[in-house]
Design a protein around this motif. Structure first.
Motif, PDB file in Angstrom:
ATOM      1  N   SER A 136      29.178 -13.659  22.964  1.00  0.00           N
ATOM      2  CA  SER A 136      28.317 -14.127  24.054  1.00  0.00           C
ATOM      3  C   SER A 136      28.405 -15.646  24.202  1.00  0.00           C
ATOM      4  O   SER A 136      28.419 -16.176  25.317  1.00  0.00           O
ATOM      5  CB  SER A 136      26.871 -13.698  23.798  1.00  0.00           C
ATOM      6  OG  SER A 136      26.764 -12.293  23.772  1.00  0.00           O
TER       7      SER A 136
ATOM      8  N   HIS B 136      29.460  -8.272  25.369  1.00  0.00           N
ATOM      9  CA  HIS B 136      29.137  -8.119  23.945  1.00  0.00           C
ATOM     10  C   HIS B 136      27.625  -8.107  23.708  1.00  0.00           C
ATOM     11  O   HIS B 136      27.119  -8.680  22.745  1.00  0.00           O
ATOM     12  CB  HIS B 136      29.780  -9.242  23.114  1.00  0.00           C
ATOM     13  CG  HIS B 136      31.251  -9.373  23.329  1.00  0.00           C
ATOM     14  ND1 HIS B 136      32.168  -8.497  22.777  1.00  0.00           N
ATOM     15  CD2 HIS B 136      31.970 -10.269  24.050  1.00  0.00           C
ATOM     16  CE1 HIS B 136      33.391  -8.857  23.135  1.00  0.00           C
ATOM     17  NE2 HIS B 136      33.294  -9.923  23.912  1.00  0.00           N
ATOM     18  N   LEU B 137      26.903  -7.431  24.610  1.00  0.00           N
ATOM     19  CA  LEU B 137      25.451  -7.341  24.494  1.00  0.00           C
ATOM     20  C   LEU B 137      24.986  -5.917  24.800  1.00  0.00           C
ATOM     21  O   LEU B 137      25.625  -5.211  25.594  1.00  0.00           O
ATOM     22  CB  LEU B 137      24.767  -8.302  25.478  1.00  0.00           C
ATOM     23  CG  LEU B 137      24.898  -9.792  25.189  1.00  0.00           C
ATOM     24  CD1 LEU B 137      24.414 -10.600  26.387  1.00  0.00           C
ATOM     25  CD2 LEU B 137      24.094 -10.165  23.945  1.00  0.00           C
TER      26      LEU B 137
ATOM     27  N   SER C 297      19.458 -10.827  21.700  1.00  0.00           N
ATOM     28  CA  SER C 297      20.151 -10.304  22.888  1.00  0.00           C
ATOM     29  C   SER C 297      19.453 -10.748  24.170  1.00  0.00           C
ATOM     30  O   SER C 297      20.101 -11.132  25.147  1.00  0.00           O
ATOM     31  CB  SER C 297      20.203  -8.772  22.827  1.00  0.00           C
ATOM     32  OG  SER C 297      20.987  -8.341  21.741  1.00  0.00           O
TER      33      SER C 297
ATOM     34  N   VAL D   3      24.874  -7.088  32.188  1.00  0.00           N
ATOM     35  CA  VAL D   3      23.699  -6.980  31.322  1.00  0.00           C
ATOM     36  C   VAL D   3      22.846  -5.755  31.627  1.00  0.00           C
ATOM     37  O   VAL D   3      22.166  -5.238  30.740  1.00  0.00           O
ATOM     38  CB  VAL D   3      22.819  -8.249  31.391  1.00  0.00           C
ATOM     39  CG1 VAL D   3      23.630  -9.495  31.102  1.00  0.00           C
ATOM     40  CG2 VAL D   3      22.089  -8.365  32.730  1.00  0.00           C
TER      41      VAL D   3
ATOM     42  N   SER E 180      16.155  -6.439  20.405  1.00  0.00           N
ATOM     43  CA  SER E 180      16.834  -7.590  19.810  1.00  0.00           C
ATOM     44  C   SER E 180      16.472  -8.862  20.573  1.00  0.00           C
ATOM     45  O   SER E 180      16.994  -9.094  21.667  1.00  0.00           O
ATOM     46  CB  SER E 180      18.352  -7.388  19.829  1.00  0.00           C
ATOM     47  OG  SER E 180      19.033  -8.573  19.487  1.00  0.00           O
TER      48      SER E 180
ATOM     49  N   TRP F  45      20.401 -14.340  24.911  1.00  0.00           N
ATOM     50  CA  TRP F  45      21.726 -14.511  25.509  1.00  0.00           C
ATOM     51  C   TRP F  45      21.793 -13.955  26.934  1.00  0.00           C
ATOM     52  O   TRP F  45      22.513 -14.489  27.787  1.00  0.00           O
ATOM     53  CB  TRP F  45      22.790 -13.857  24.633  1.00  0.00           C
ATOM     54  CG  TRP F  45      23.100 -14.662  23.410  1.00  0.00           C
ATOM     55  CD1 TRP F  45      22.853 -14.349  22.115  1.00  0.00           C
ATOM     56  CD2 TRP F  45      23.703 -15.968  23.394  1.00  0.00           C
ATOM     57  NE1 TRP F  45      23.254 -15.357  21.285  1.00  0.00           N
ATOM     58  CE2 TRP F  45      23.783 -16.369  22.040  1.00  0.00           C
ATOM     59  CE3 TRP F  45      24.180 -16.844  24.381  1.00  0.00           C
ATOM     60  CZ2 TRP F  45      24.327 -17.593  21.649  1.00  0.00           C
ATOM     61  CZ3 TRP F  45      24.718 -18.059  23.994  1.00  0.00           C
ATOM     62  CH2 TRP F  45      24.788 -18.429  22.651  1.00  0.00           C
TER      63      TRP F  45
ATOM     64  N   ALA G 143      18.344  -3.603  24.700  1.00  0.00           N
ATOM     65  CA  ALA G 143      18.301  -5.054  24.509  1.00  0.00           C
ATOM     66  C   ALA G 143      16.931  -5.521  24.033  1.00  0.00           C
ATOM     67  O   ALA G 143      16.820  -6.558  23.365  1.00  0.00           O
ATOM     68  CB  ALA G 143      18.671  -5.773  25.796  1.00  0.00           C
TER      69      ALA G 143
END
Length: 304
Positions: free
Chosen positions: A55, A246-247, A137, A234, A134, A140, A131
């Protein structure tokens, strides 16, 4: 008589011919960004194919090369063409309101595209709201929104602000649409790319040109582009233009299971035939929308 899209202020320098303007655009973008692309690879932030590996790497990927691209095009327009920013689409009242409206539409259109593919059997759902488990996450995801706003704003400044208006001034609106969309497609081309992805890039360019032309500025389409890119990556954790953020997904984790023509394959939902069709229809609506209604609808937002 010179045709203008945005501000009618005259240019005081030299404009490249319409056929030459996309070549100038490609050279400016290439020479300014390629050294930074190699630098990101040397630092281990992107792989040999230019795809970010984290990220953090994605954020730098959206910022550093685009700073260079935007500066190069601005310098050309300022010192060679000798044009002011309003002639490049940065004009009209209420820029923030128009940008936020575009951002909302971009998120809505991408959500419509992905949900349509999902309902057609292209995706299966996994975790819901992953998400939110986290905090890192979510951090980001918020940072990436700001990065996408910057990256998309620079792209629209280059292709729909500068290039579209330059080719239009040199010849006419049709030449502007073709020059802008051709350069945009070329710079998003990669070897062995399916024809479907090439068609998508050109259709995307035409839609953005039609939006900028109808609005009389690029503020709205800058927001639309940002919302479109950000929410694809996202919202459902699907690839955006072939890149992985990468999330975990902000809403629902989706996994492609349908045919590539439906899901878009490795390129993501942007390259789905459903998405291409949606953008083609939206482009036609913008082009064919009666001018009187278009002017009336934008009067409160974009007074010149």
């Amino acid at each position: 008589m010179i045709q203008t899209i945005f501000s009618p202020e005259p240019h005081r320098g030299w404009l490249p011919w319409a056929w030459l303007s996309p070549i100038v655009c490609i050279l400016l973008v290439g020479f300014s960004s390629v050294p930074l692309d190699f630098g990101l690879e040397w630092l281990g932030l992107v792989n040999s194919k230019g795809a970010p590996l984290s990220s953090f790497g994605f954020c730098l990927f959206l910022l550093l090369p685009f700073v260079a691209m935007g500066a190069a095009v601005w310098a050309w327009s300022r010192f060679v063409e000798r044009r002011d920013l309003p002639t490049l689409g940065l004009t009209g009242a209420h820029p923030l309101r128009n940008h936020l409206a575009g951002l909302t539409v971009g998120i809505g259109m991408m959500a419509l595209a992905i949900i349509s593919i999902w309902l057609a059997g292209g995706y299966v759902s996994k975790d819901v709201l992953p998400a939110f488990s986290s905090p890192a996450s979510l951090f980001w995801i918020a940072i990436l929104l700001a990065c996408f706003v910057f990256q998309s704003g620079v792209e629209e400044f280059i292709f729909r602000g500068w290039l579209l208006s330059t080719a239009t001034r040199r010849w006419n609106l049709v030449a502007g649409f073709i020059a802008s969309s051709t350069a945009f497609t070329f710079l998003h081309f990669s070897p062995h790319q399916p024809v479907r992805e090439i068609v998508m890039a050109f259709t995307f360019g035409l839609f953005a040109c039609a939006w900028a032309w109808r609005a009389g500025s690029i503020w709205g389409v800058m927001g639309w582009h940002a919302g479109w890119n950000w929410f694809a990556g996202v919202g459902f954790a699907v690839p955006i233009t072939g890149f992985d953020l990468h999330l975990p997904a902000l809403l629902v984790q989706l996994v492609p299971v349908g045919p590539i023509d439906l899901t878009g394959g490795p390129a993501g939902p942007e390259s789905s035939l459903l998405t291409i069709g949606m953008l083609a229809v939206a482009t036609l609506l913008l082009l064919l929308w009666p001018r009187q209604l278009a002017e009336k609808s934008r009067m409160p937002l974009e007074e010149e």
